[in-house]
Scaffold this active site. Structure first.
Site, PDB file in Angstrom:
ATOM      1  N   SER A 250       0.821  -1.218   0.000  1.00 14.13           N
ATOM      2  CA  SER A 250       0.000   0.000   0.000  1.00 14.13           C
ATOM      3  C   SER A 250       0.854   1.266   0.000  1.00 14.13           C
ATOM      4  O   SER A 250       0.547   2.237  -0.715  1.00 14.13           O
ATOM      5  CB  SER A 250      -0.969   0.007   1.185  1.00 14.13           C
ATOM      6  OG  SER A 250      -0.305  -0.306   2.391  1.00 14.13           O
TER       7      SER A 250
ATOM      8  N   ARG B 132       3.492  -5.569  16.408  1.00  9.40           N
ATOM      9  CA  ARG B 132       2.102  -5.088  16.433  1.00  9.40           C
ATOM     10  C   ARG B 132       1.165  -6.207  16.896  1.00  9.40           C
ATOM     11  O   ARG B 132       0.108  -5.940  17.467  1.00  9.40           O
ATOM     12  CB  ARG B 132       1.703  -4.561  15.045  1.00  9.40           C
ATOM     13  CG  ARG B 132       2.558  -3.362  14.606  1.00  9.40           C
ATOM     14  CD  ARG B 132       2.367  -3.041  13.143  1.00  9.40           C
ATOM     15  NE  ARG B 132       2.797  -4.142  12.295  1.00  9.40           N
ATOM     16  CZ  ARG B 132       2.684  -4.139  10.962  1.00  9.40           C
ATOM     17  NH1 ARG B 132       2.172  -3.086  10.340  1.00  9.40           N
ATOM     18  NH2 ARG B 132       3.098  -5.175  10.261  1.00  9.40           N
TER      19      ARG B 132
ATOM     20  N   HIS C 290       5.643 -13.073   6.721  1.00  9.38           N
ATOM     21  CA  HIS C 290       5.862 -11.658   6.376  1.00  9.38           C
ATOM     22  C   HIS C 290       6.981 -11.574   5.357  1.00  9.38           C
ATOM     23  O   HIS C 290       7.925 -12.371   5.392  1.00  9.38           O
ATOM     24  CB  HIS C 290       6.222 -10.841   7.622  1.00  9.38           C
ATOM     25  CG  HIS C 290       6.014  -9.381   7.429  1.00  9.38           C
ATOM     26  ND1 HIS C 290       6.972  -8.577   6.864  1.00  9.38           N
ATOM     27  CD2 HIS C 290       4.944  -8.590   7.671  1.00  9.38           C
ATOM     28  CE1 HIS C 290       6.496  -7.338   6.794  1.00  9.38           C
ATOM     29  NE2 HIS C 290       5.268  -7.317   7.274  1.00  9.38           N
TER      30      HIS C 290
ATOM     31  N   ASP D 284      -2.070  -8.861  11.386  1.00 11.58           N
ATOM     32  CA  ASP D 284      -3.454  -9.238  11.088  1.00 11.58           C
ATOM     33  C   ASP D 284      -3.927 -10.457  11.875  1.00 11.58           C
ATOM     34  O   ASP D 284      -5.123 -10.747  11.901  1.00 11.58           O
ATOM     35  CB  ASP D 284      -3.595  -9.527   9.587  1.00 11.58           C
ATOM     36  CG  ASP D 284      -3.294  -8.291   8.754  1.00 11.58           C
ATOM     37  OD1 ASP D 284      -3.754  -7.201   9.144  1.00 11.58           O
ATOM     38  OD2 ASP D 284      -2.591  -8.405   7.740  1.00 11.58           O
TER      39      ASP D 284
ATOM     40  N   HIS E 209      -2.110  -8.896   1.688  1.00  7.77           N
ATOM     41  CA  HIS E 209      -1.756  -7.655   2.404  1.00  7.77           C
ATOM     42  C   HIS E 209      -2.872  -7.375   3.426  1.00  7.77           C
ATOM     43  O   HIS E 209      -3.164  -8.216   4.258  1.00  7.77           O
ATOM     44  CB  HIS E 209      -1.552  -6.552   1.362  1.00  7.77           C
ATOM     45  CG  HIS E 209      -0.936  -5.286   1.876  1.00  7.77           C
ATOM     46  ND1 HIS E 209      -0.241  -5.197   3.046  1.00  7.77           N
ATOM     47  CD2 HIS E 209      -0.911  -4.021   1.349  1.00  7.77           C
ATOM     48  CE1 HIS E 209       0.180  -3.949   3.227  1.00  7.77           C
ATOM     49  NE2 HIS E 209      -0.228  -3.210   2.213  1.00  7.77           N
TER      50      HIS E 209
HETATM   51  N1  NMX Z   1       0.886 -20.058   4.985  1.00  7.70           N
HETATM   52  C1  NMX Z   1       1.259 -20.927   4.021  1.00  7.70           C
HETATM   53  N2  NMX Z   1       2.311 -20.719   3.207  1.00  7.70           N
HETATM   54  C2  NMX Z   1       3.032 -19.603   3.401  1.00  7.70           C
HETATM   55  C3  NMX Z   1       2.736 -18.684   4.411  1.00  7.70           C
HETATM   56  C4  NMX Z   1       1.600 -18.933   5.220  1.00  7.70           C
HETATM   57  N3  NMX Z   1       1.202 -18.093   6.166  1.00  7.70           N
HETATM   58  N4  NMX Z   1       3.641 -17.688   4.365  1.00  7.70           N
HETATM   59  C5  NMX Z   1       4.469 -17.970   3.358  1.00  7.70           C
HETATM   60  N5  NMX Z   1       4.110 -19.123   2.770  1.00  7.70           N
HETATM   61  C6  NMX Z   1       4.724 -19.770   1.614  1.00  7.70           C
HETATM   62  C7  NMX Z   1       4.673 -18.823   0.411  1.00  7.70           C
HETATM   63  O1  NMX Z   1       3.383 -18.847  -0.196  1.00  7.70           O
HETATM   64  C8  NMX Z   1       5.793 -19.383  -0.424  1.00  7.70           C
HETATM   65  O2  NMX Z   1       5.316 -20.576  -1.026  1.00  7.70           O
HETATM   66  P1  NMX Z   1       5.783 -21.012  -2.524  1.00  7.70           P
HETATM   67  O3  NMX Z   1       7.287 -21.062  -2.452  1.00  7.70           O
HETATM   68  O4  NMX Z   1       5.120 -22.318  -2.707  1.00  7.70           O
HETATM   69  O5  NMX Z   1       5.288 -19.929  -3.420  1.00  7.70           O
HETATM   70  C9  NMX Z   1       6.845 -19.796   0.619  1.00  7.70           C
HETATM   71  O6  NMX Z   1       6.096 -19.981   1.834  1.00  7.70           O
HETATM   72  C10 NMX Z   1       7.924 -18.768   0.860  1.00  7.70           C
HETATM   73  O7  NMX Z   1       7.318 -17.543   1.182  1.00  7.70           O
HETATM   74  P2  NMX Z   1       8.089 -16.433   2.038  1.00  7.70           P
HETATM   75  O8  NMX Z   1       9.268 -15.974   1.249  1.00  7.70           O
HETATM   76  O9  NMX Z   1       8.327 -16.944   3.412  1.00  7.70           O
HETATM   77  O10 NMX Z   1       6.982 -15.293   2.151  1.00  7.70           O
HETATM   78  P3  NMX Z   1       6.699 -14.078   1.160  1.00  7.70           P
HETATM   79  O11 NMX Z   1       7.613 -12.968   1.575  1.00  7.70           O
HETATM   80  O12 NMX Z   1       6.708 -14.499  -0.249  1.00  7.70           O
HETATM   81  O13 NMX Z   1       5.193 -13.726   1.527  1.00  7.70           O
HETATM   82  C11 NMX Z   1       3.342 -13.144   2.875  1.00  7.70           C
HETATM   83  C12 NMX Z   1       4.859 -12.976   2.666  1.00  7.70           C
HETATM   84  C13 NMX Z   1       2.903 -12.244   4.025  1.00  7.70           C
HETATM   85  C14 NMX Z   1       2.604 -12.733   1.612  1.00  7.70           C
HETATM   86  C15 NMX Z   1       3.064 -14.639   3.209  1.00  7.70           C
HETATM   87  O14 NMX Z   1       3.712 -14.974   4.415  1.00  7.70           O
HETATM   88  C16 NMX Z   1       1.578 -14.966   3.319  1.00  7.70           C
HETATM   89  O15 NMX Z   1       0.952 -15.244   2.285  1.00  7.70           O
HETATM   90  N6  NMX Z   1       1.006 -14.908   4.562  1.00  7.70           N
HETATM   91  C17 NMX Z   1      -0.427 -15.114   4.735  1.00  7.70           C
HETATM   92  C18 NMX Z   1      -1.185 -13.864   4.362  1.00  7.70           C
HETATM   93  C19 NMX Z   1      -0.985 -12.768   5.377  1.00  7.70           C
HETATM   94  O16 NMX Z   1      -1.074 -12.976   6.570  1.00  7.70           O
HETATM   95  N7  NMX Z   1      -0.730 -11.536   4.893  1.00  7.70           N
HETATM   96  C20 NMX Z   1      -0.635 -10.358   5.756  1.00  7.70           C
HETATM   97  C21 NMX Z   1       0.744  -9.696   5.780  1.00  7.70           C
HETATM   98  C22 NMX Z   1       0.736  -8.503   6.701  1.00  7.70           C
HETATM   99  N8  NMX Z   1      -0.018  -7.384   6.142  1.00  7.70           N
HETATM  100  O17 NMX Z   1      -0.791  -6.777   6.815  1.00  7.70           O
HETATM  101  O18 NMX Z   1       0.176  -7.022   4.966  1.00  7.70           O
HETATM  102  C1  MLT Z   2       2.212  -3.720   6.520  1.00  8.29           C
HETATM  103  O1  MLT Z   2       1.968  -3.173   7.588  1.00  8.29           O
HETATM  104  O2  MLT Z   2       2.133  -3.112   5.441  1.00  8.29           O
HETATM  105  C2  MLT Z   2       2.535  -5.186   6.538  1.00  8.29           C
HETATM  106  O3  MLT Z   2       3.359  -5.489   7.634  1.00  8.29           O
HETATM  107  C3  MLT Z   2       3.103  -5.700   5.247  1.00  8.29           C
HETATM  108  C4  MLT Z   2       4.501  -5.256   4.902  1.00  8.29           C
HETATM  109  O4  MLT Z   2       5.159  -4.554   5.656  1.00  8.29           O
HETATM  110  O5  MLT Z   2       4.956  -5.644   3.812  1.00  8.29           O
END
Ligand code: NMX
Ligand code: MLT
Length: 411
Positions: free
Chosen positions: A211, A297, A288, A343, A241
């Protein structure tokens, strides 16, 4: 608005001089190397920003604009400035009213913000030929007005969609977050306190999150603050996100329904997590892109819950999930951060106080995020930052570069 604007201008002038001299003396210094994996993994890990702390959201906004911790009188000044500018023109409500009630609240919210763009000082000033050295001024004015009005728009959406269109007038005696709670229909002091905490902890997280980065990117083309913020909030509405906050509660409710219990055991939670992963889904609220530990947080919200509502079964479930999920994610061997993010906890607090309509949660995040992304946009304009245009290459070019047949990283 005078004092805040004057202090911002003074800081911005200071910073501009400092950056000019830095560039003059060290402009060619190499600050780091970019690896191929970083390019394919979203350009993360290249920049870092200092962390903030946890005062009233108005205080945090002052800090982000002026770069100094505010005195109490400074916070009061920001509160009063916002209170005086919170009037929302009727056509914004009409635009929201034109949407079917089934529309997602984030869609209604972004449409409301876009309808408000008619008020942009920056867009008008640019059309009239403003000098580029003055861009920051109408950006600043738009920022203040937009932040002042967002709680009203968000509360309107909530009351329209979930409370039979029964709207609540602002209370000009309350602070920004307290008044937001009031307009949403929540008068309990503890809910107002929760909103102050919520609005503070969701405001900012470096410039690289989707964002913030989107707002900056769109703003770099001199999109006014309304266009830029709306674009950023479309990014926030993605489930990886900001929408993750609704996904967390939806996931927990579905788990409770399936297991037919209000308080699942850690074993039951573990089995449900494995089922989620086997279905090729993410566990919402965990992981994350940058953090490698429990999100502070999350901890701040856990502390709030320990103090105010330690026996709430949903809160207890969130804590049981916290005990259960990280080792399971860790065992997969590919997840960089198995710990909860912001979250994972927020929804349980809101449900406790009666806000069960989880599709609305990302709108709360969006109202808070305005503080960070718009303060940054003021800085972008004050520093005269250029249009953002990362180089883009094909995989074929990357392969040729690896073979030494092409030079792709030149100017
Ligand atoms: N559950 C299942 N798989 C996961 C998760 C999770 N919570 N987190 C990461 N992975 C997987 C990811 O999809 C990837 O799989 P593949 O190689 O098959 O594509 C692998 O683990 C490696 O990912 P990372 O490098 O550890 O994480 P990345 O930096 O790519 O993604 C998020 C970060 C936040 C997008 C990811 O952890 C996620 O999808 N979390 C769940 C959604 C979430 O809670 N988002 C909120 C973030 C905070 N916010 O407010 O924005
Ligand atoms: C945020 O507050 O935007 C989340 O922690 C996601 C991020 O920092 O990438």
């Amino acid at each position: 608005m005078g004092v805040l604007k004057d202090r911002f201008k003074a800081k911005a002038d200071e910073m501009t001089t400092e950056i000019k001299s830095l560039l003059k003396e060290h402009g060619t210094k190499v600050i780091g190397q970019v690896q191929l994996t970083q390019i394919y993994q979203g350009m993360r890990g290249i920049t870092k920003a200092p962390q903030g702390n946890e005062p009233l959201p108005e205080g945090l906004f002052y800090l982000m604009l002026v770069g100094e911790l505010p005195k109490e009188s400074d916070v009061t000044h920001v509160t009063e400035t916002l209170q005086r500018r919170s009037h929302v023109p009727n056509h914004v409500f009409a635009a929201i009213d034109a949407l079917p009630l089934s529309t997602h609240p984030m869609t209604m919210f972004v449409i409301g913000v876009m309808a408000l763009q008619t008020e942009s000082y920056f867009a008008k000033a640019y059309a009239e030929g403003i000098n580029k050295k003055d861009y920051w001024l109408p950006t600043f004015d738009d920022t203040i007005l937009l932040i002042a009005r967002l709680p009203r728009i968000a509360a309107y959406i909530y009351r329209r969609k979930y409370k039979n269109n029964q709207h609540i007038n602002p209370n000009g005696l309350l602070d920004w977050a307290g008044n937001f709670a009031h307009m949403l229909g929540y008068e309990a002091t503890s809910f107002m306190e929760l909103m102050r905490l919520y609005m503070t902890i969701h405001a900012d997280h470096e410039g690289g999150n989707v964002s913030a980065h989107t707002t900056h990117l769109v703003g770099s083309a001199l999109g006014d603050p309304y266009l830029s913020y709306a674009a950023g909030m479309n990014g926030l509405a993605g489930p990886l996100h900001g929408l993750a906050n609704q996904e967390v509660i939806k996931w927990i409710f579905e788990m409770r329904d399936e297991l037919k219990t209000e308080l699942p055991t850690n074993e039951q939670i573990g089995a449900y997590v494995k089922k989620t992963l086997n279905e090729g889904k993410v566990v919402p609220g965990y992981g994350h892109a940058v953090l490698r530990e429990t999100d502070p947080r999350f901890t701040a919200q856990m502390e709030f819950a320990k103090k105010h509502i330690p026996n709430d079964p949903l809160v207890k479930t969130v804590w049981n999930i916290y005990e259960t999920v990280p080792p399971i994610l860790q065992s997969l061997g590919k997840i960089k951060n198995p710990w909860p993010n912001v979250d994972a906890h927020s929804g349980a607090l809101l449900v406790h106080y009666g806000m069960v309509e989880y599709e609305f949660y990302t709108v709360l995040f969006a109202v808070s995020r305005s503080l960070g992304v718009l303060a940054s946009l003021c800085w972008d304009r004050a520093l005269g930052l250029p249009i953002e245009r990362p180089k883009s290459v094909t995989t074929d070019l990357v392969k040729k570069w690896i073979e030494g047949k092409d030079e792709i990283w030149g100017d």
